[in-house]
Design an enzyme around this catalytic site. Structure first.
Site, mmCIF file in Angstrom:
data_model
loop_
_atom_site.group_PDB
_atom_site.id
_atom_site.type_symbol
_atom_site.label_atom_id
_atom_site.label_comp_id
_atom_site.label_asym_id
_atom_site.label_seq_id
_atom_site.Cartn_x
_atom_site.Cartn_y
_atom_site.Cartn_z
ATOM 1 C CG HIS A 57 9.849 -5.229 -41.582
ATOM 2 N ND1 HIS A 57 10.236 -5.144 -43.472
ATOM 3 C CD2 HIS A 57 8.959 -5.448 -41.134
ATOM 4 C CE1 HIS A 57 9.067 -5.648 -43.465
ATOM 5 N NE2 HIS A 57 8.920 -6.045 -42.432
ATOM 6 C CG ASP A 99 8.148 -6.586 -38.074
ATOM 7 O OD1 ASP A 99 7.589 -7.258 -37.903
ATOM 8 O OD2 ASP A 99 8.950 -7.399 -38.566
ATOM 9 C CG HIS A 151 5.314 -3.774 -38.574
ATOM 10 N ND1 HIS A 151 5.621 -3.921 -40.066
ATOM 11 C CD2 HIS A 151 4.586 -5.137 -38.182
ATOM 12 C CE1 HIS A 151 5.767 -5.149 -40.440
ATOM 13 N NE2 HIS A 151 4.957 -5.891 -39.491
ATOM 14 N NE ARG A 156 2.940 -14.662 -34.479
ATOM 15 C CZ ARG A 156 4.245 -14.033 -35.469
ATOM 16 N NH1 ARG A 156 3.328 -13.816 -36.426
ATOM 17 N NH2 ARG A 156 5.475 -13.674 -35.604
HETATM 18 O O1 DOR Z 1 10.728 -11.381 -38.940
HETATM 19 C C1 DOR Z 1 9.195 -11.193 -39.249
HETATM 20 N N1 DOR Z 1 8.350 -11.871 -38.853
HETATM 21 N N2 DOR Z 1 9.440 -10.749 -40.352
HETATM 22 C C2 DOR Z 1 7.757 -10.508 -41.144
HETATM 23 O O2 DOR Z 1 7.653 -10.012 -42.434
HETATM 24 C C3 DOR Z 1 6.244 -11.024 -40.405
HETATM 25 C C4 DOR Z 1 6.705 -11.679 -39.192
HETATM 26 C C5 DOR Z 1 5.941 -12.410 -38.242
HETATM 27 O O3 DOR Z 1 4.648 -13.092 -38.876
HETATM 28 O O4 DOR Z 1 6.513 -13.446 -38.237
HETATM 29 ZN ZN ZN Z 2 7.141 -7.775 -42.971
#
Ligand code: DOR
Ligand code: ZN
Length: 430
Positions: free
Chosen positions: A233, A306, A59, A63
């Site tokens: 998460h 994440d 995960h 970008r």
């Molecule tokens: O904190 C987060 N950032 N949670 C998410 O689900 C998406 C992610 C993001 O893409 O910045």
């Molecule tokens: Zn998420």
């Protein structure tokens, strides 16, 4: 020079904590080989070091395409390599969203061109991640080899759409990776776990039930359809208990925990620093303990970063309006060593399972990632010094972004060398 020989290193994979004391690890071309077969290799003294299979992240947010000022495939995978990763799964909340085979192929291609690790595209569950109509999951799988699907950043709110997605992936062994957040209980402004703190700071609460009601719903949808569900998460003890319950009943469910939810308590947001805004939000000591326990006993299968890079501008708004997310790829292993290995809750083999073998299996990469460290296997590994420490300096990150929640903390700094298919993607000895 012909290949690489690491002498006297402790080999730890998901089978063995450290196999029969120190041994030698040899690389030629893209594979591990018999140490005796190398003619005049570069020799590294591995004494005091441990080799783990290359880490696999289920995960992360790279970008690209669309927000290259925050991260690119090149910068994100450079950060991954610095953190010991040899494969990263890229979430589809991009511009455009990864909801067609062509877009998934384009991301895999960017990975082959620019990547310092294998880049595995995750497909969207719904078209445009709008939560209305299903993407063509079978076509994503058939034409682009996609196995993981997620609307991450958003939760699939509709139980009907989620059950359609379950039916679609059950046929080909796909996995639905759900960002569990009931939008009636926690909308896009919600950002604070504790009710007391939320009211004191004038923020909107993000209660633990917003996560756990979706986890409870989804394990039932997965059970009814035979589909594989992966809970992204996990942040609360309630969610851990629901996953435990579902696994005991044979539901095909797996779960991940982030390094930040393992380490950072929610009092970090008291000062209003938007670096600590993340979705789901940081939680309290009881939840942190439940997450550590769940990871130790295997109810939580994997650590996933994440990794969510954001530009300073995107983090400059007031807390409730700034973008959620924090970096993770470079410090994930450090955090797991600090919170789990140093505490005696995971040995090295278990760490190799939670950070390499299990995530590789969930992502369908088990033929080449998360393999035991044996001759004949692909040369994907990370060499670590478990005793080395450093104060984290966000200015030194390989990421393009600076939203590093570990900045200023004294943490393990274990990664000495990362090897992806025989290529040294991080070489701290050079
Ligand atoms: O904190 C987060 N950032 N949670 C998410 O689900 C998406 C992610 C993001 O893409 O910045
Ligand atoms: Zn998420």
């Amino acid at each position: 020079m012909d290949g690489l020989l690491i002498r006297g290193v402790a080999l730890a994979d998901w089978i063995c904590p450290t196999r029969d004391g120190p041994g030698d690890l040899a690389v030629a071309g893209e594979r591990l080989v018999d140490p005796g077969s190398l003619v005049s290799p570069r020799v590294v003294d591995g004494s005091g070091l441990i080799a783990l299979p290359g880490l696999v992240d289920l995960h992360c947010h790279l970008r690209q395409p669309g927000q290259e000022q925050a991260e690119t495939v090149a910068s994100g995978t450079a950060a991954a390599a610095r953190g010991g990763y040899t494969a990263v799964c890229a979430m589809p909340n991009l511009y455009p969203v990864t909801d067609t085979p062509e877009r998934a192929q384009a991301i895999a291609q960017l990975g082959r061109r620019d990547g310092a690790a294998e880049v595995v595209p995750i497909g969207a569950i719904s078209l445009g991640q709008q939560g209305q109509r299903l993407a063509d999951l079978a076509a994503l799988h058939r034409l682009a080899g996609v196995r993981l699907f997620s609307d991450d950043g958003h939760c699939v709110q509709s139980a009907r759409l989620m059950s359609q997605a379950c039916a679609a992936v059950a046929g080909f062994g796909g996995v639905l990776a759900q960002h569990s957040q009931d939008s009636d209980l926690a909308d896009s402004l919600a950002c604070c776990h504790s009710a007391e703190r939320a009211s004191r700071l004038g923020l909107e609460q993000w209660p633990a039930t917003a996560e756990s009601v979706i986890v409870a719903r989804d394990v039932q949808l997965a059970a009814a359809s035979g589909a594989r569900l992966h809970v992204c998460h996990v942040s609360s003890g309630e969610s851990v208990e629901i996953v435990r319950w579902a696994k005991a009943r044979g539901v095909k469910v797996t779960a991940e925990v982030t390094p930040h939810h393992l380490l950072l308590p929610d009092d970090r947001m008291e000062g209003g620093d938007t670096t600590f805004k993340v979705n789901p939000p940081l939680t309290d000591a009881a939840d942190i303990e439940a997450l550590r326990q769940g990871l130790a006993d295997g109810v939580i299968d994997a650590v996933a970063t994440d990794h969510a890079p954001h530009t300073p501008a995107d983090k400059a708004s007031p807390f409730e309006r700034s973008k959620p997310g924090m970096l993770g790829l470079e410090q994930a292993l450090a955090v797991v060593i600090e919170t789990m290995v140093a505490e005696g809750r995971l040995d090295w083999a278990m760490l190799a399972d939670r950070m390499s073998h299990a995530p590789a299996a969930i992502a369908g990469l088990g033929d080449r990632q998360g393999r035991p460290l044996r001759p004949g296997q692909p040369a994907n590994f990370v060499l670590i010094d478990p005793a080395r420490r450093a104060v984290v300096d966000r200015a030194r990150s390989r990421s393009r972004s600076r939203n590093n929640p570990y900045h200023g903390l004294d943490l393990p700094d274990p990664v000495v060398l990362t090897c992806w298919l025989g290529r040294l993607t991080h070489d701290g000895l050079a």
